[in-house]
Design an enzyme around this catalytic site. Structure first.
Site, mmCIF file in Angstrom:
data_model
loop_
_atom_site.group_PDB
_atom_site.id
_atom_site.type_symbol
_atom_site.label_atom_id
_atom_site.label_comp_id
_atom_site.label_asym_id
_atom_site.label_seq_id
_atom_site.Cartn_x
_atom_site.Cartn_y
_atom_site.Cartn_z
ATOM 1 N N ARG A 50 0.808 -1.201 0.007
ATOM 2 C CA ARG A 50 0.003 0.037 0.041
ATOM 3 C C ARG A 50 0.887 1.164 -0.090
ATOM 4 N NH1 ARG A 50 -1.675 2.330 4.738
ATOM 5 N NH2 ARG A 50 -1.611 0.441 5.717
ATOM 6 N N TYR A 102 -13.026 17.404 -18.339
ATOM 7 C CA TYR A 102 -13.730 16.117 -18.340
ATOM 8 C C TYR A 102 -14.784 16.131 -17.325
ATOM 9 C CZ TYR A 102 -14.148 11.112 -17.000
ATOM 10 O OH TYR A 102 -14.501 9.877 -16.519
ATOM 11 N N ASP A 174 -4.030 18.982 -16.018
ATOM 12 C CA ASP A 174 -4.373 17.870 -16.712
ATOM 13 C C ASP A 174 -3.783 17.285 -17.840
ATOM 14 O OD1 ASP A 174 -5.574 15.435 -17.683
ATOM 15 O OD2 ASP A 174 -7.514 15.624 -16.500
ATOM 16 N N LYS A 199 -5.258 6.048 -20.541
ATOM 17 C CA LYS A 199 -5.560 6.426 -21.669
ATOM 18 C C LYS A 199 -4.181 6.369 -22.650
ATOM 19 C CE LYS A 199 -9.615 8.065 -20.485
ATOM 20 N NZ LYS A 199 -9.508 7.838 -19.131
#
Length: 381
Positions: A50, A102, A174, A199
Site C-alpha cells: 500500500r 472532463y 491535466d 489513456k
C-alpha cells in the site's frame, strides 16, 4: 547522460542492466502485499505494498522522468489521482478551473470537493482576463486542462504561470490528452500534473490507472503521506501493464497523430460535418499557442454533425471504429459526450460549451488510415 523522451519511455532517467533480479529485462511483477525485514529497525526499502512496491516504484520513476517531476504516485485510476490532489488543499480553498473539463473531474469537484468545503469557478482559461477576474482572496490554485475535453480549447500555460506567480497560486495541469510524450507542463511552470494513465500512457484499453506528479519539494511529503493513508495505490500487475504500454508510447502517438490529422482534414470536406475541432488544423484558434508549448497535436478530434440523426447513425453504423467511452488506446473509439463522458454535467452548462446532440468525439488509433476513412465514409453514407 540525459536521455531524450523516446528513450525515457523505455527506461526513465537511467538504464541499468543489473536493475532487476537475475538480469530481467522486463520489470518483474512483485505481486506481494508485504515484505520481510532483514532485522529489527531495518528495511529493504519496501515494507508494505500500500505504501510502496518495486514494480510501481519503477513506473513512478519513469513518469517522473518523462514529466520532469520531483516525484510521482501511481494511483488506481485517474479519478483517484484527482481525489488525492484535492486532499492536498485545506477546506475553504477556491480553484479557478477550465470550464471545458472532463465530466468526471467536474463530478468529483462538485460532490467530493464541496463536501470538503472546496469551491470551484469555471471559466474559459484560453482567455487570461477571465481567469484573473475569477481569482479571489480564497483562490489557491488554477486547474487547467489543455487541450480541453472535449472541445479542444488550448490554454497558454506560460500565461497561467504568470497569473499563478502574481497571486501566489499553484498551477495544476491535466496532461492526459497529449501525454508527457507531446507536452510537459512542468517546463512551463506547472506545480502539479495529473494523468488518466488509462489513456495514452497505458495505450491498450486494458487497465485503469492514474498519476499525480509534483514539481515542488514541499508537496512531495504530503502527497506521499496521503497516498499511503488513503490507499489509492496502483496494483503491481496494473503497474506492469502500464509500464509495458509506455514503452511504445512514442511510436503509438506518432501513428495516432498522423492518422488524426488526415481524418480531421477529411472530415472538413464532408457535407454532413459542420465543424471539426482538432488542434493540429492551422485554423484552430489555439494552434499557435499549442505549437509553442507542445511537440505535437495528439489524436483527439471532436466534430459536429448537421443533425442529431446523423450523429446517432454514425455511432450505430461504425464497424472498425468502436462506439465506446475512453480514449488513447490503439483502437479507434467514437464517443457521444452528452451521454457518456459529460452526462453528469448540468444540461445548461454542457450546451453552453457546445456539447450537444450532434457533437461527437473521436480517439484515433493506430489502424491503417485507409481502413479508418472507409469506415467513417460508410457510417456517414
Amino acid at each position: 547522460m540525459a536521455y531524450r523522451i523516446e528513450t525515457k519511455c523505455i527506461c526513465g532517467e537511467e538504464h541499468r542492466s543489473d536493475a532487476h533480479p537475475f538480469g530481467a529485462v522486463a520489470t518483474p511483477i512483485f505481486q506481494t502485499a508485504t515484505f520481510s525485514h532483514p532485522g529489527i529497525g531495518k528495511s529493504t526499502g519496501y515494507d508494505y505494498t500500500r505504501a510502496s512496491n518495486p514494480t510501481r516504484a519503477e513506473l513512478e520513476q519513469v513518469i517522473s522522468s518523462m514529466e520532469g517531476a520531483l516525484d510521482t504516485v501511481a494511483c488506481a485510476s485517474g479519478m483517484a489521482a484527482i481525489g488525492l490532489c484535492l486532499e492536498l488543499f485545506e477546506p475553504g480553498s477556491h480553484f479557478v478551473c477550465s470550464e471545458d473539463l472532463y465530466g468526471g473531474s467536474v463530478r468529483i469537484f462538485e460532490t467530493v470537493g464541496k463536501t470538503r468545503n472546496l469551491s470551484f469557478t469555471y471559466v474559459n482559461t484560453s482567455h487570461q482576463e477571465q481567469v484573473e477576474q475569477a481569482i479571489t482572496d480564497k483562490t489557491k490554485a488554477l486547474y487547467i486542462e489543455t487541450p480541453s475535453n472535449p472541445t479542444m480549447e488550448v490554454t497558454d500555460l506560460a500565461e497561467m504561470k504568470r497569473l499563478a506567480d502574481k497571486y501566489n497560486l499553484l498551477l495544476i495541469v491535466d496532461n492526459t490528452f497529449l501525454s508527457p510524450y507531446l507536452q510537459n507542463p512542468i517546463q512551463f511552470g506547472a506545480d502539479i500534473v495529473t494523468h488518466s494513465g488509462t489513456k495514452f500512457l497505458s495505450g491498450h484499453n486494458d487497465t485503469i490507472a492514474g498519476f499525480l506528479s509534483v514539481a515542488r519539494e514541499e508537496l512531495v511529503e504530503p502527497m506521499r503521506y496521503l497516498y499511503k493513508t488513503v490507499g489509492s495505490g496502483l496494483s503491481p500487475f496494473d503497474s506492469y501493464l502500464v509500464l509495458r504500454g509506455i514503452k511504445t508510447l512514442a511510436v503509438r502517438m506518432e501513428r495516432q497523430q498522423s492518422n488524426a490529422l488526415t481524418i480531421a482534414k477529411w472530415l472538413q470536406k464532408q457535407k454532413k460535418i459542420t465543424h471539426v475541432y482538432y488542434v493540429g488544423l492551422l485554423e484552430h484558434p489555439g494552434y499557435d499557442v499549442n505549437l509553442k508549448q507542445a511537440r505535437g497535436f495528439g489524436s483527439m478530434i471532436s466534430f459536429r454533425t448537421d443533425t442529431e440523426q446523423t450523429a446517432r447513425e454514425m455511432l450505430e453504423r461504425v464497424k472498425l471504429i468502436s462506439y465506446a467511452e475512453s480514449l488513447g488506446g490503439v483502437e479507434s473509439l467514437l464517443t457521444y459526450p452528452m451521454l457518456q463522458t459529460h452526462g453528469d454535467v448540468p444540461v445548461e452548462i454542457r450546451e453552453s460549451l457546445g456539447i450537444t446532440e450532434n457533437f461527437l468525439r473521436m480517439s484515433v488509433g493506430i489502424e491503417h488510415i485507409d481502413d479508418l476513412l472507409a469506415d467513417l465514409e460508410q457510417a456517414l453514407a
